[in-house]
Design a protein around this motif. Structure first.
Motif, mmCIF file in Angstrom:
data_model
loop_
_atom_site.group_PDB
_atom_site.id
_atom_site.type_symbol
_atom_site.label_atom_id
_atom_site.label_comp_id
_atom_site.label_asym_id
_atom_site.label_seq_id
_atom_site.Cartn_x
_atom_site.Cartn_y
_atom_site.Cartn_z
ATOM 1 N N UNK A 183 0.716 -13.970 7.881
ATOM 2 C CA UNK A 183 1.429 -12.866 8.499
ATOM 3 C C UNK A 183 0.615 -11.591 8.267
ATOM 4 N N UNK A 184 0.499 -10.701 9.263
ATOM 5 C CA UNK A 184 -0.301 -9.485 9.080
ATOM 6 C C UNK A 184 0.162 -8.608 7.913
ATOM 7 N N UNK A 185 1.453 -8.614 7.598
ATOM 8 C CA UNK A 185 1.941 -7.841 6.449
ATOM 9 C C UNK A 185 1.362 -8.419 5.170
ATOM 10 N N UNK A 186 1.453 -9.723 5.018
ATOM 11 C CA UNK A 186 0.939 -10.376 3.823
ATOM 12 C C UNK A 186 -0.578 -10.242 3.735
ATOM 13 N N UNK A 187 -1.250 -10.351 4.851
ATOM 14 C CA UNK A 187 -2.702 -10.182 4.873
ATOM 15 C C UNK A 187 -3.090 -8.772 4.425
ATOM 16 N N UNK A 188 -2.383 -7.764 4.919
ATOM 17 C CA UNK A 188 -2.666 -6.372 4.534
ATOM 18 C C UNK A 188 -2.448 -6.171 3.039
ATOM 19 N N UNK A 204 4.271 6.923 -8.583
ATOM 20 C CA UNK A 204 5.080 6.905 -7.354
ATOM 21 C C UNK A 204 4.231 7.289 -6.151
ATOM 22 N N UNK A 205 3.368 8.275 -6.314
ATOM 23 C CA UNK A 205 2.494 8.710 -5.224
ATOM 24 C C UNK A 205 1.508 7.605 -4.847
ATOM 25 N N UNK A 206 1.036 6.859 -5.838
ATOM 26 C CA UNK A 206 0.131 5.737 -5.555
ATOM 27 C C UNK A 206 0.876 4.599 -4.880
ATOM 28 N N UNK A 207 2.103 4.348 -5.309
ATOM 29 C CA UNK A 207 2.912 3.307 -4.654
ATOM 30 C C UNK A 207 3.119 3.653 -3.188
ATOM 31 N N UNK A 208 3.408 4.906 -2.935
ATOM 32 C CA UNK A 208 3.585 5.352 -1.554
ATOM 33 C C UNK A 208 2.273 5.221 -0.779
ATOM 34 N N UNK A 209 1.152 5.513 -1.430
ATOM 35 C CA UNK A 209 -0.156 5.354 -0.785
ATOM 36 C C UNK A 209 -0.387 3.893 -0.396
ATOM 37 N N UNK A 210 -0.004 2.970 -1.269
ATOM 38 C CA UNK A 210 -0.162 1.544 -0.964
ATOM 39 C C UNK A 210 0.739 1.142 0.200
ATOM 40 N N UNK A 211 1.959 1.648 0.208
ATOM 41 C CA UNK A 211 2.894 1.326 1.298
ATOM 42 C C UNK A 211 2.327 1.810 2.636
ATOM 43 N N UNK A 212 1.884 3.049 2.678
ATOM 44 C CA UNK A 212 1.319 3.572 3.922
ATOM 45 C C UNK A 212 0.033 2.839 4.300
ATOM 46 N N UNK A 213 -0.779 2.504 3.318
ATOM 47 C CA UNK A 213 -2.015 1.766 3.585
ATOM 48 C C UNK A 213 -1.700 0.385 4.147
ATOM 49 N N UNK A 214 -0.677 -0.265 3.604
ATOM 50 C CA UNK A 214 -0.271 -1.573 4.115
ATOM 51 C C UNK A 214 0.149 -1.444 5.576
ATOM 52 N N UNK A 215 0.919 -0.419 5.899
ATOM 53 C CA UNK A 215 1.357 -0.206 7.274
ATOM 54 C C UNK A 215 0.160 0.106 8.181
#
Length: 152
Positions: A90-95, A16-27
């Motif tokens: 799209x920048x989201x997809x690119x990230x 879960x912590x890694x998933x959150x890290x990916x979400x924040x990294x994507x943003x």
């Protein structure tokens, strides 16, 4: 319970912590693509936000730092697997693709299926309608080549 346990819980460990890290990294990568803001500033901004509670901070920092530092290499590695120039995505997809490609290439400790599933999940939450199918196809094709031994 040792003094280390509360720090680990606060910092975040586990999937879960890694998933959150990916979400924040994507943003953060989305923001970087649009503003070309300094990576250090972006990382600090996200780590100080309320959204960072429970994040795997090391993984977040690695993803943001390394995907920006290796942007040209990652972009070049993605080219054979995408059907258009990355600038047209799209920048989201690119990230999401940048994070996925980085993890496929550099984080062999993370199973390729996890990399693909995490990318698809992020895209379902933040990407355009049905864009997750594109993310799945691109990362799957990349994994077939990059992680051929793991797929057997």
């Amino acid at each position: 319970m040792t003094d280390e346990a509360p720090k680990q819980i606060a910092r975040g460990t586990g999937s879960r912590a890694r998933s959150l890290a990916r979400k924040l990294a994507m943003q953060a990568l989305y923001q970087w693509q649009l503003t070309q803001q300094d990576a250090v500033e972006i990382k600090q901004q996200y780590l100080e936000s309320e959204d960072s509670a429970g994040v795997d901070e090391d993984h977040f920092v690695e993803l943001v730092t390394q995907t920006i530092a290796r942007n040209e290499q990652i972009t070049g590695a993605l080219k054979p697997f995408v059907d258009r120039p990355l600038e047209q995505l799209d920048p989201v997809e690119s990230a999401i693709l940048m994070i996925g490609m980085y993890e496929l290439q550099q984080r062999l400790d993370i199973p390729y299926r996890v990399v693909i599933n995490e990318g698809v999940d992020l895209c379902k939450r933040f990407g355009a309608t049905d864009a997750h199918k594109y993310i799945n196809a691109v990362l799957d094709r990349a994994a077939r080549e990059i992680r051929a031994a793991e797929r057997q």
